[in-house]
Design a protein around this motif. Sequence first.
Motif, PDB file in Angstrom:
ATOM      1  N   UNK A 218     -39.483 -20.369 -48.431  1.00 55.32           N
ATOM      2  CA  UNK A 218     -40.882 -20.224 -48.008  1.00 55.32           C
ATOM      3  C   UNK A 218     -41.528 -21.573 -47.677  1.00 55.32           C
ATOM      4  N   UNK A 219     -40.721 -22.633 -47.624  1.00 57.85           N
ATOM      5  CA  UNK A 219     -41.283 -23.959 -47.325  1.00 57.85           C
ATOM      6  C   UNK A 219     -41.989 -23.949 -45.973  1.00 57.85           C
ATOM      7  N   UNK A 220     -43.110 -24.673 -45.909  1.00 64.33           N
ATOM      8  CA  UNK A 220     -43.847 -24.796 -44.636  1.00 64.33           C
ATOM      9  C   UNK A 220     -43.471 -26.087 -43.910  1.00 64.33           C
ATOM     10  N   UNK A 221     -42.516 -26.797 -44.450  1.00 63.78           N
ATOM     11  CA  UNK A 221     -42.159 -28.113 -43.874  1.00 63.78           C
ATOM     12  C   UNK A 221     -41.641 -27.977 -42.445  1.00 63.78           C
ATOM     13  N   UNK A 222     -42.046 -28.927 -41.595  1.00 61.10           N
ATOM     14  CA  UNK A 222     -41.492 -29.005 -40.248  1.00 61.10           C
ATOM     15  C   UNK A 222     -40.097 -29.616 -40.332  1.00 61.10           C
ATOM     16  N   UNK A 223     -39.230 -29.182 -39.427  1.00 61.68           N
ATOM     17  CA  UNK A 223     -37.845 -29.676 -39.460  1.00 61.68           C
ATOM     18  C   UNK A 223     -37.614 -30.568 -38.250  1.00 61.68           C
ATOM     19  N   UNK A 224     -37.259 -31.818 -38.532  1.00 60.21           N
ATOM     20  CA  UNK A 224     -36.956 -32.766 -37.460  1.00 60.21           C
ATOM     21  C   UNK A 224     -35.489 -33.169 -37.532  1.00 60.21           C
ATOM     22  N   UNK A 225     -34.962 -33.589 -36.382  1.00 59.73           N
ATOM     23  CA  UNK A 225     -33.571 -34.042 -36.301  1.00 59.73           C
ATOM     24  C   UNK A 225     -33.459 -34.833 -35.005  1.00 59.73           C
ATOM     25  N   UNK A 226     -32.817 -35.983 -35.055  1.00 65.81           N
ATOM     26  CA  UNK A 226     -32.687 -36.794 -33.822  1.00 65.81           C
ATOM     27  C   UNK A 226     -31.766 -36.119 -32.815  1.00 65.81           C
ATOM     28  N   UNK A 227     -30.929 -35.192 -33.281  1.00 65.87           N
ATOM     29  CA  UNK A 227     -29.903 -34.552 -32.472  1.00 65.87           C
ATOM     30  C   UNK A 227     -28.905 -35.621 -31.974  1.00 65.87           C
ATOM     31  N   UNK A 228     -27.673 -35.326 -31.673  1.00 67.84           N
ATOM     32  CA  UNK A 228     -27.106 -33.983 -31.647  1.00 67.84           C
ATOM     33  C   UNK A 228     -26.768 -33.458 -33.042  1.00 67.84           C
ATOM     34  N   UNK A 229     -26.668 -32.119 -33.116  1.00 64.18           N
ATOM     35  CA  UNK A 229     -26.088 -31.458 -34.286  1.00 64.18           C
ATOM     36  C   UNK A 229     -24.645 -31.142 -33.932  1.00 64.18           C
ATOM     37  N   UNK A 230     -23.726 -31.544 -34.783  1.00 62.11           N
ATOM     38  CA  UNK A 230     -22.303 -31.288 -34.543  1.00 62.11           C
ATOM     39  C   UNK A 230     -22.021 -29.816 -34.854  1.00 62.11           C
ATOM     40  N   UNK A 231     -21.689 -29.025 -33.821  1.00 66.96           N
ATOM     41  CA  UNK A 231     -21.552 -27.582 -34.036  1.00 66.96           C
ATOM     42  C   UNK A 231     -20.363 -27.227 -34.928  1.00 66.96           C
ATOM     43  N   UNK A 232     -19.415 -28.169 -35.080  1.00 67.95           N
ATOM     44  CA  UNK A 232     -18.292 -27.915 -35.989  1.00 67.95           C
ATOM     45  C   UNK A 232     -18.685 -28.154 -37.451  1.00 67.95           C
ATOM     46  N   UNK A 233     -19.670 -29.043 -37.667  1.00 59.49           N
ATOM     47  CA  UNK A 233     -20.141 -29.356 -39.024  1.00 59.49           C
ATOM     48  C   UNK A 233     -21.672 -29.380 -39.007  1.00 59.49           C
ATOM     49  N   UNK A 234     -22.301 -28.247 -38.711  1.00 54.25           N
ATOM     50  CA  UNK A 234     -23.757 -28.302 -38.483  1.00 54.25           C
ATOM     51  C   UNK A 234     -24.551 -28.603 -39.757  1.00 54.25           C
ATOM     52  N   UNK A 235     -25.357 -29.661 -39.690  1.00 53.23           N
ATOM     53  CA  UNK A 235     -26.212 -29.965 -40.845  1.00 53.23           C
ATOM     54  C   UNK A 235     -27.484 -29.126 -40.803  1.00 53.23           C
ATOM     55  N   UNK A 236     -27.778 -28.511 -39.644  1.00 55.42           N
ATOM     56  CA  UNK A 236     -28.839 -27.502 -39.565  1.00 55.42           C
ATOM     57  C   UNK A 236     -28.234 -26.264 -38.902  1.00 55.42           C
ATOM     58  N   UNK A 237     -28.398 -25.122 -39.533  1.00 55.21           N
ATOM     59  CA  UNK A 237     -27.834 -23.875 -38.985  1.00 55.21           C
ATOM     60  C   UNK A 237     -28.591 -23.468 -37.720  1.00 55.21           C
ATOM     61  N   UNK A 238     -27.854 -22.917 -36.737  1.00 51.07           N
ATOM     62  CA  UNK A 238     -28.500 -22.503 -35.478  1.00 51.07           C
ATOM     63  C   UNK A 238     -29.570 -21.430 -35.708  1.00 51.07           C
ATOM     64  N   UNK A 239     -29.501 -20.728 -36.840  1.00 55.63           N
ATOM     65  CA  UNK A 239     -30.524 -19.702 -37.108  1.00 55.63           C
ATOM     66  C   UNK A 239     -31.925 -20.323 -37.206  1.00 55.63           C
ATOM     67  N   UNK A 240     -31.979 -21.649 -37.385  1.00 53.99           N
ATOM     68  CA  UNK A 240     -33.284 -22.312 -37.452  1.00 53.99           C
ATOM     69  C   UNK A 240     -33.766 -22.823 -36.091  1.00 53.99           C
TER      70      UNK A 240
END
Length: 349
Positions: free
Chosen positions: A298-320
Amino acid sequence: MSYNPPPNPNLKKPSTPSVPKSTSVYVQGQPIPADQLLPIHGKRDFKLASFVSVEQLNVLGMDHIMTRAGNIKSNPIKYNKLAKGKLMYSLFFSNSTRTRFSTETAWTKLGGTVISLEGTDSTSIAKGESIDHTFNMFTGYEPDFIALRAPIEYLPQYMAVKHPDITWINCGDGSNEHPTQAMLDLFTIKEKFEDLSKVKIAFVGDIKYQRTIKSFVKVLVKFGVQMVFVAPSTLHAKEELEAFGVEYIAKDISELSEVVQTVDVVYSGRPQLERMSLEDRELYKDGTHQINLAVMGSSKALIMHALPINSAFPDIHTELDSDPRSIYFEQAANGLWARMAIMSLLMGI
Ligand code: CP
């Protein structure tokens, strides 16, 4: 039309000289520490400077970049002739999508001309030419700007001191810095929060090797942002960042779910598998330490990432990706405005 003669079976294939990867082989001398570079403290200082480290900037300098980026974002057409007649070399010795394309687009939208290089295979570095000789050539053709990404720490700083007649932009040097990324990150967070001294941000994952995180942290400390660092024990960078005045509150990665409930922003960085030990790589192989819907709760925190996300080892799931809390695509798009702002100020305009 080209003609390729058939191979002569009597000729021995020449062996390709191996090109050493170490910086010190190429660069005659020591890397130049950032504190020897021109500080950028006010609007007028930009004109004489290269932008190779966030350490050059104080709050006033960063405010100039932010104001200019906002003005360009709201009226880009007004700025479309600033670089007319000027030439930029865009030299990306290591891979990039966002930084290269936004940098080249920024320069083009300012009216300038770009000559672009990706990798070194098409240059005479592949024949063993040194980095020093190579840059003596690049600079000899008198481009106005050189945007440089290198796998070698401090190469842009070194070149900015060695060839001061050119304006250099550091587009990422090894695991050291990514100063233009820090400016687009700052621009993005300032669009969301009025008073940064009231913002709490959690940096998550590979703090040790992530240059985007390190540059952004060095910036945020100057704005009084509260920071907490959530990482596996071997991937913290406590001493390195404390040297920049950061109050380094360390949390173990196993505490991630609790930490995201207590912050305004969660900033994750791609694990730099190419730089870390085999033991540390193991930490990421099965999707452990991932930020996903369950972790965010239920966190309201915004999610930032410089990208890229490595799709083989994703540190953020694509569901987000389409979650309203995720602002990383918006963040990447802001790279255009931040880089146009930096370039225009470096032209003294
Ligand atoms: N954020 C970033 O530096 O992305 P690229 O490596 O694609 O340029």
